[in-house]
Design an enzyme around this catalytic site. Structure first.
Site, PDB file in Angstrom:
ATOM      1  CB  SER A  17      38.921  47.818  49.861  1.00  0.00           C
ATOM      2  OG  SER A  17      38.976  46.623  49.101  1.00  0.00           O
ATOM      3  CG  HIS A  18      38.372  43.636  51.699  1.00  0.00           C
ATOM      4  ND1 HIS A  18      37.949  44.502  50.722  1.00  0.00           N
ATOM      5  CD2 HIS A  18      37.259  43.254  52.373  1.00  0.00           C
ATOM      6  CE1 HIS A  18      36.639  44.628  50.780  1.00  0.00           C
ATOM      7  NE2 HIS A  18      36.182  43.883  51.781  1.00  0.00           N
ATOM      8  CG  ASP A  22      37.175  50.126  47.028  1.00  0.00           C
ATOM      9  OD1 ASP A  22      38.319  50.165  47.531  1.00  0.00           O
ATOM     10  OD2 ASP A  22      36.893  49.385  46.073  1.00  0.00           O
ATOM     11  NE  ARG A  82      42.540  39.062  42.789  1.00  0.00           N
ATOM     12  CZ  ARG A  82      42.949  37.806  42.681  1.00  0.00           C
ATOM     13  NH1 ARG A  82      44.012  37.383  43.344  1.00  0.00           N
ATOM     14  NH2 ARG A  82      42.311  36.965  41.900  1.00  0.00           N
TER      15      ARG A  82
HETATM   16  P1  NDP Z   1      36.279  45.135  42.183  1.00  0.00           P
HETATM   17  O1  NDP Z   1      35.169  45.840  41.501  1.00  0.00           O
HETATM   18  O2  NDP Z   1      37.494  45.891  42.491  1.00  0.00           O
HETATM   19  O3  NDP Z   1      36.737  43.876  41.323  1.00  0.00           O
HETATM   20  C1  NDP Z   1      35.834  42.830  41.078  1.00  0.00           C
HETATM   21  C2  NDP Z   1      36.451  41.799  40.169  1.00  0.00           C
HETATM   22  O4  NDP Z   1      36.478  42.296  38.841  1.00  0.00           O
HETATM   23  C3  NDP Z   1      37.889  41.432  40.532  1.00  0.00           C
HETATM   24  O5  NDP Z   1      38.072  40.073  40.368  1.00  0.00           O
HETATM   25  C4  NDP Z   1      38.713  42.237  39.538  1.00  0.00           C
HETATM   26  O6  NDP Z   1      39.954  41.624  39.189  1.00  0.00           O
HETATM   27  C5  NDP Z   1      37.806  42.273  38.335  1.00  0.00           C
HETATM   28  N1  NDP Z   1      37.972  43.478  37.548  1.00  0.00           N
HETATM   29  C6  NDP Z   1      38.012  44.753  38.003  1.00  0.00           C
HETATM   30  N2  NDP Z   1      38.143  45.596  36.963  1.00  0.00           N
HETATM   31  C7  NDP Z   1      38.194  44.838  35.842  1.00  0.00           C
HETATM   32  C8  NDP Z   1      38.323  45.121  34.454  1.00  0.00           C
HETATM   33  N3  NDP Z   1      38.441  46.367  34.019  1.00  0.00           N
HETATM   34  N4  NDP Z   1      38.336  44.090  33.594  1.00  0.00           N
HETATM   35  C9  NDP Z   1      38.228  42.815  34.029  1.00  0.00           C
HETATM   36  N5  NDP Z   1      38.108  42.479  35.339  1.00  0.00           N
HETATM   37  C10 NDP Z   1      38.079  43.475  36.223  1.00  0.00           C
HETATM   38  O7  NDP Z   1      35.723  44.406  43.507  1.00  0.00           O
HETATM   39  P2  NDP Z   1      34.741  45.001  44.622  1.00  0.00           P
HETATM   40  O8  NDP Z   1      35.195  46.364  44.958  1.00  0.00           O
HETATM   41  O9  NDP Z   1      33.333  44.795  44.237  1.00  0.00           O
HETATM   42  O10 NDP Z   1      35.047  44.028  45.853  1.00  0.00           O
HETATM   43  C11 NDP Z   1      36.295  44.127  46.538  1.00  0.00           C
HETATM   44  C12 NDP Z   1      36.415  43.089  47.587  1.00  0.00           C
HETATM   45  O11 NDP Z   1      35.463  43.278  48.596  1.00  0.00           O
HETATM   46  C13 NDP Z   1      36.245  41.642  47.137  1.00  0.00           C
HETATM   47  O12 NDP Z   1      37.460  40.974  47.389  1.00  0.00           O
HETATM   48  C14 NDP Z   1      35.127  41.088  48.020  1.00  0.00           C
HETATM   49  O13 NDP Z   1      35.339  39.759  48.460  1.00  0.00           O
HETATM   50  C15 NDP Z   1      35.189  42.031  49.193  1.00  0.00           C
HETATM   51  N6  NDP Z   1      33.913  42.083  49.932  1.00  0.00           N
HETATM   52  C16 NDP Z   1      33.823  41.405  51.119  1.00  0.00           C
HETATM   53  C17 NDP Z   1      32.643  41.415  51.845  1.00  0.00           C
HETATM   54  C18 NDP Z   1      32.549  40.686  53.149  1.00  0.00           C
HETATM   55  O14 NDP Z   1      31.533  40.795  53.820  1.00  0.00           O
HETATM   56  N7  NDP Z   1      33.526  39.929  53.577  1.00  0.00           N
HETATM   57  C19 NDP Z   1      31.460  42.153  51.373  1.00  0.00           C
HETATM   58  C20 NDP Z   1      31.652  42.774  50.088  1.00  0.00           C
HETATM   59  C21 NDP Z   1      32.841  42.754  49.401  1.00  0.00           C
HETATM   60  P3  NDP Z   1      41.291  41.952  40.012  1.00  0.00           P
HETATM   61  O15 NDP Z   1      41.169  41.099  41.221  1.00  0.00           O
HETATM   62  O16 NDP Z   1      42.418  41.564  39.124  1.00  0.00           O
HETATM   63  O17 NDP Z   1      41.282  43.407  40.324  1.00  0.00           O
END
Ligand code: NDP
Length: 340
Positions: free
Chosen positions: A47-48, A188, A307
């Protein structure tokens, strides 16, 4: 024919950098932005990664973002630095100040970086992981253009404002989480739209405020919804206050980006760095104690685990990107002008 293309990390970084430079960025600006996109591809966060490349290039080409920015420090105190990004990308400001922030945190226990007049548009963990690698706790947030409904309302007011936290562990890589304040990140939702998939119920509403599972109806004048109801909405409000009000950047509802022609948001970034060694020498072991208790109690996956696994694979084998991504990357690297 549709086999993915396998590239080394160096080759992919070089192609992204070339695409950004051909798109109008200076080498000094392109380097940090390319690195953050590469890190997302390496760690499997599509997604990024390359999905964002067109948006970066378009924003520079229409003059919405400055690809030749020369960021300027406007305030410097013992533990606080305020930097004006010159309407460029926040990653460039962080590259310029990272070592200095660590020195400040070593000296005073904390360092705060406030970045204004900036575009971020990327994931946040690449910004904070280098601090945790050096033994610091880091917390960062960025606001983005209005895409998320106010709690109890249906019109977007705040961004999907990301918040990320990194902390060092004894004898392990840092524990890091990084998340949007919406149920699903806008990236996403975009991926789902590109791939013709519906999104789950509860992710967003359409322009009339009606719940929908259609990503295009959410993106076309609708709104994303906060995770955890009013709790996620409050986090988004906190991010607006730290990343915009405190830094001197526009709020999400004030962002005047020129619609579909440029897709980065203009806002700000808040970064807090803490040196735990100034407080408690056993911090890294205490982090391990807590995480071990979580695993013992049934947690199967810690934030960051996915990751790190994908990263190991990419470091061993290289990065696979789709044929369509490779074609589009090559076209931009050869100077193609993206469609508006
Ligand atoms: P996710 O919901 O995919 O993941 C959020 C966090 O939760 C991650 O650290 C992930 O770890 C962890 N995680 C996910 N599933 C589990 C699980 N089952 N058990 C334990 N931990 C879990 O993230 P989002 O979709 O909300 O966000 C994605 C990206 O979007 C982020 O990197 C964010 O910085 C970016 N973003 C950027 C913006 C901007 O303006 N620049 C605005 C909004 C979002 P893991 O990393 O290992 O998957």
């Amino acid at each position: 024919m549709n086999e993915p293309t396998l590239l080394s990390l160096d080759d992919l970084r070089a192609l992204i950098e070339r695409a950004l430079v051909r798109g109008g960025m200076s080498a000094e600006n392109a380097g940090p932005v390319a690195e953050t996109m590469l890190v997302c591809e390496r760690d499997g966060v599509k997604s990024h990664g390359l999905l964002r490349l067109l948006g970066f290039v378009r924003s520079v080409q229409v003059g919405w973002a400055n690809g030749r920015a020369q960021p300027r420090i406007v305030e410097m105190h013992a533990s606080m630095c305020v930097i004006d990004a010159d309407n460029g990308f926040a990653q460039v400001c962080l590259t310029l100040t990272r070592d200095r922030l660590m020195d400040m945190a070593r000296a005073t226990g904390v360092a705060i970086l406030l970045t204004r007049n900036a575009h971020h548009y990327a994931a946040l963990w690449p910004d904070i992981e280098p601090f945790a690698d050096q033994g610091f706790i880091a917390l960062s947030c960025v606001n983005s253009k209005k895409r998320m409904a106010a709690w109890g309302g249906t019109k977007p007011v705040t961004g999907t404002n990301a918040l990320a936290f990194a902390c060092p562990r004894a004898d392990h890589p840092p524990m890091i989480w990084d998340q949007s304040s919406s149920v699903m990140s806008q990236g996403d939702v975009l991926l789902a739209a590109n791939e013709g998939r519906e999104v789950p119920p509860g992710v967003g509403c359409d322009a009339d405020g009606a719940p929908t599972t259609s990503p295009s109806r959410i993106l076309d004048g609708g709104a994303l919804l906060p995770f955890g109801g009013h709790k996620g909405a409050s986090i988004a409000v906190m991010v607006e206050l730290l990343a915009a009000a405190l830094t001197g950047a526009p709020f999400g509802f004030e962002d005047e980006s020129p619609g579909a022609t440029a897709t980065t948001s203009k806002g700000g970034q808040f970064l807090l760095v803490v040196d735990p060694r100034r407080a408690n020498l056993g911090f890294g072991e205490r982090v391990n104690d807590l995480l071990a208790a979580l695993v013992e109690a049934g947690t199967e996956r810690l934030p960051g685990d996915r990751r790190y696994q994908r990263r190991s694979r990419a470091l061993a084998e290289g990065i696979r990107i789709t044929r369509a991504e490779h074609d589009s990357l090559l076209a931009l690297a050869n100077g193609a002008v993206p469609a508006r």
